[in-house]
Motif scaffolding. Structure first.
Motif, PDB file in Angstrom:
ATOM      1  N   ALA A  41      -9.634  -6.240  10.725  1.00 33.12           N
ATOM      2  CA  ALA A  41     -10.623  -7.084  11.399  1.00 33.12           C
ATOM      3  C   ALA A  41     -11.668  -7.621  10.432  1.00 33.12           C
ATOM      4  CB  ALA A  41     -11.295  -6.304  12.524  1.00 33.12           C
ATOM      5  N   ASP A  42     -11.984  -6.873   9.372  1.00 35.99           N
ATOM      6  CA  ASP A  42     -12.969  -7.336   8.385  1.00 35.99           C
ATOM      7  C   ASP A  42     -12.331  -8.221   7.314  1.00 35.99           C
ATOM      8  OD1 ASP A  42     -11.557  -5.525   6.844  1.00 35.99           O
ATOM      9  OD2 ASP A  42     -13.300  -4.301   6.304  1.00 35.99           O
ATOM     10  N   LEU A  43     -11.064  -8.621   7.533  1.00 34.01           N
ATOM     11  CA  LEU A  43     -10.269  -9.487   6.658  1.00 34.01           C
ATOM     12  C   LEU A  43      -9.824  -8.821   5.358  1.00 34.01           C
ATOM     13  CD1 LEU A  43     -12.021 -12.934   7.209  1.00 34.01           C
ATOM     14  CD2 LEU A  43     -10.124 -11.887   8.472  1.00 34.01           C
ATOM     15  N   SER A  44     -10.006  -7.514   5.248  1.00 29.81           N
ATOM     16  CA  SER A  44      -9.463  -6.793   4.107  1.00 29.81           C
ATOM     17  C   SER A  44      -7.985  -6.530   4.367  1.00 29.81           C
ATOM     18  CB  SER A  44     -10.213  -5.475   3.885  1.00 29.81           C
ATOM     19  OG  SER A  44     -10.032  -4.611   4.995  1.00 29.81           O
ATOM     20  N   TYR A  45      -7.262  -6.140   3.313  1.00 27.96           N
ATOM     21  CA  TYR A  45      -5.835  -5.841   3.435  1.00 27.96           C
ATOM     22  C   TYR A  45      -5.596  -4.357   3.233  1.00 27.96           C
ATOM     23  CZ  TYR A  45      -4.948 -10.835   3.219  1.00 27.96           C
ATOM     24  OH  TYR A  45      -4.938 -12.177   3.485  1.00 27.96           O
ATOM     25  N   TYR A  46      -4.645  -3.826   3.983  1.00 27.91           N
ATOM     26  CA  TYR A  46      -4.200  -2.450   3.847  1.00 27.91           C
ATOM     27  C   TYR A  46      -2.719  -2.498   3.501  1.00 27.91           C
ATOM     28  CZ  TYR A  46      -2.867   2.315   5.055  1.00 27.91           C
ATOM     29  OH  TYR A  46      -2.377   3.601   5.008  1.00 27.91           O
ATOM     30  N   VAL A  47      -2.324  -1.780   2.461  1.00 29.26           N
ATOM     31  CA  VAL A  47      -0.923  -1.736   2.032  1.00 29.26           C
ATOM     32  C   VAL A  47      -0.400  -0.329   2.259  1.00 29.26           C
ATOM     33  CG1 VAL A  47       0.682  -2.089   0.118  1.00 29.26           C
ATOM     34  CG2 VAL A  47      -1.416  -3.460   0.254  1.00 29.26           C
ATOM     35  N   GLY A  48       0.765  -0.229   2.883  1.00 33.80           N
ATOM     36  CA  GLY A  48       1.344   1.076   3.147  1.00 33.80           C
ATOM     37  C   GLY A  48       2.860   1.039   3.078  1.00 33.80           C
ATOM     38  N   SER A  49       3.451   2.222   3.228  1.00 34.09           N
ATOM     39  CA  SER A  49       4.908   2.339   3.317  1.00 34.09           C
ATOM     40  C   SER A  49       5.205   3.380   4.380  1.00 34.09           C
ATOM     41  CB  SER A  49       5.523   2.721   1.971  1.00 34.09           C
ATOM     42  OG  SER A  49       5.013   3.954   1.514  1.00 34.09           O
ATOM     43  N   THR A  50       6.391   3.282   4.972  1.00 34.65           N
ATOM     44  CA  THR A  50       6.733   4.170   6.077  1.00 34.65           C
ATOM     45  C   THR A  50       8.240   4.266   6.254  1.00 34.65           C
ATOM     46  OG1 THR A  50       6.394   4.568   8.453  1.00 34.65           O
ATOM     47  CG2 THR A  50       6.599   2.272   7.749  1.00 34.65           C
ATOM     48  N   ARG A  51       8.660   5.302   6.941  1.00 30.65           N
ATOM     49  CA  ARG A  51      10.066   5.460   7.314  1.00 30.65           C
ATOM     50  C   ARG A  51      10.364   4.780   8.647  1.00 30.65           C
ATOM     51  NH1 ARG A  51      12.537   9.574   4.346  1.00 30.65           N
ATOM     52  NH2 ARG A  51      11.072  10.838   3.167  1.00 30.65           N
ATOM     53  N   GLY A  65      -3.606   5.645  12.479  1.00 29.60           N
ATOM     54  CA  GLY A  65      -2.764   5.356  11.322  1.00 29.60           C
ATOM     55  C   GLY A  65      -3.355   5.819  10.011  1.00 29.60           C
ATOM     56  N   SER A  66      -4.612   5.489   9.779  1.00 34.31           N
ATOM     57  CA  SER A  66      -5.305   5.916   8.573  1.00 34.31           C
ATOM     58  C   SER A  66      -6.797   5.784   8.830  1.00 34.31           C
ATOM     59  CB  SER A  66      -4.914   5.049   7.362  1.00 34.31           C
ATOM     60  OG  SER A  66      -5.526   3.782   7.453  1.00 34.31           O
ATOM     61  N   ALA A  67      -7.587   6.517   8.075  1.00 35.69           N
ATOM     62  CA  ALA A  67      -9.049   6.437   8.225  1.00 35.69           C
ATOM     63  C   ALA A  67      -9.528   5.022   7.913  1.00 35.69           C
ATOM     64  CB  ALA A  67      -9.723   7.452   7.320  1.00 35.69           C
ATOM     65  N   TYR A  68      -8.892   4.376   6.929  1.00 35.52           N
ATOM     66  CA  TYR A  68      -9.302   3.032   6.528  1.00 35.52           C
ATOM     67  C   TYR A  68      -9.114   2.040   7.669  1.00 35.52           C
ATOM     68  CZ  TYR A  68      -9.815  -1.208   3.765  1.00 35.52           C
ATOM     69  OH  TYR A  68     -10.243  -2.421   3.299  1.00 35.52           O
ATOM     70  N   THR A  69      -7.925   1.999   8.253  1.00 30.86           N
ATOM     71  CA  THR A  69      -7.669   1.012   9.308  1.00 30.86           C
ATOM     72  C   THR A  69      -8.361   1.387  10.614  1.00 30.86           C
ATOM     73  OG1 THR A  69      -5.558   2.075   9.899  1.00 30.86           O
ATOM     74  CG2 THR A  69      -5.478   0.235   8.336  1.00 30.86           C
ATOM     75  N   ALA A  70      -8.581   2.671  10.869  1.00 26.65           N
ATOM     76  CA  ALA A  70      -9.241   3.095  12.103  1.00 26.65           C
ATOM     77  C   ALA A  70     -10.640   2.503  12.213  1.00 26.65           C
ATOM     78  CB  ALA A  70      -9.304   4.617  12.171  1.00 26.65           C
ATOM     79  N   LYS A  71     -11.288   2.280  11.086  1.00 32.25           N
ATOM     80  CA  LYS A  71     -12.643   1.716  11.070  1.00 32.25           C
ATOM     81  C   LYS A  71     -12.638   0.203  11.065  1.00 32.25           C
ATOM     82  CE  LYS A  71     -14.240   5.615   8.350  1.00 32.25           C
ATOM     83  NZ  LYS A  71     -14.680   6.038   7.016  1.00 32.25           N
ATOM     84  N   ARG A  72     -11.454  -0.406  11.026  1.00 29.80           N
ATOM     85  CA  ARG A  72     -11.347  -1.860  10.866  1.00 29.80           C
ATOM     86  C   ARG A  72     -10.392  -2.484  11.881  1.00 29.80           C
ATOM     87  NH1 ARG A  72     -12.300   0.713   6.212  1.00 29.80           N
ATOM     88  NH2 ARG A  72     -13.714  -0.272   4.705  1.00 29.80           N
ATOM     89  N   LEU A  73     -10.359  -1.952  13.074  1.00 29.58           N
ATOM     90  CA  LEU A  73      -9.476  -2.460  14.119  1.00 29.58           C
ATOM     91  C   LEU A  73     -10.013  -3.750  14.709  1.00 29.58           C
ATOM     92  CD1 LEU A  73      -8.579   0.873  15.925  1.00 29.58           C
ATOM     93  CD2 LEU A  73      -7.125  -0.457  14.401  1.00 29.58           C
ATOM     94  N   PRO A  74      -9.162  -4.639  15.194  1.00 29.43           N
ATOM     95  CA  PRO A  74      -7.701  -4.526  15.217  1.00 29.43           C
ATOM     96  C   PRO A  74      -7.082  -4.918  13.875  1.00 29.43           C
ATOM     97  CG  PRO A  74      -8.352  -6.585  16.238  1.00 29.43           C
ATOM     98  CD  PRO A  74      -9.625  -5.856  15.866  1.00 29.43           C
ATOM     99  N   VAL A  75      -5.841  -4.513  13.677  1.00 33.33           N
ATOM    100  CA  VAL A  75      -5.094  -4.864  12.473  1.00 33.33           C
ATOM    101  C   VAL A  75      -3.908  -5.736  12.869  1.00 33.33           C
ATOM    102  CG1 VAL A  75      -5.782  -2.812  11.183  1.00 33.33           C
ATOM    103  CG2 VAL A  75      -3.712  -2.750  12.565  1.00 33.33           C
TER     104      VAL A  75
END
Length: 128
Positions: A41-51, A65-75
């Motif tokens: 939501a703050d226009l930052s990017y989050y990079v991840g990997s998953t199964r 999902g992560s502490a970073y994205t939890a504070k920046r919803l919605p994604v």
């Protein structure tokens, strides 16, 4: 190892390659190994990997999902690449995490020819 498929448009999710194991389990149980980029939501990017990309996106959307994205919803899912092996997805995740915002945006936009130039360091020129 290169990704199996790269998608920029989340609307193409129904066109995804489905592994044989997922076919045996049924269409509703698709587990996709992937590296992905979310825009917060703050226009930052989050990079991840998953199964399991679908499950991981649900986790991010719920704030788990992560502490970073939890504070920046919605994604929003901006880009992902599918892999056969999680270690390959993880290696790409770590590589992209080191990239500049401009380089990440070029990847998201599919401007692959711009990536090498965006990798170069820009050093200040000495005053003459």
């Amino acid at each position: 190892m290169p990704p199996k498929a790269v998608y920029r448009d989340p609307a193409r999710a129904d066109d995804l390659w489905m592994p044989a194991a997922a076919q045996r389990r049924g269409r509703d149980d698709v587990r996709m190994i992937a590296c992905y980029i979310l825009r917060c939501a703050d226009l930052s990017y989050y990079v991840g990997s998953t199964r399991n990309l679908e499950h991981r996106l649900e986790q991010h959307a719920s704030g788990m999902g992560s502490a970073y994205t939890a504070k920046r919803l919605p994604v929003e899912l901006m880009w992902f690449a599918e892999f056969d092996r999680i270690d390959d997805a993880y290696l790409l995740e770590k590589r992209i995490q080191g990239w500049s915002r401009a380089k990440r945006e070029a990847l998201i936009a599919g401007r692959f020819n711009d990536l090498p130039a965006l990798s170069r360091k820009k050093f200040p020129r000495a005053a003459g």
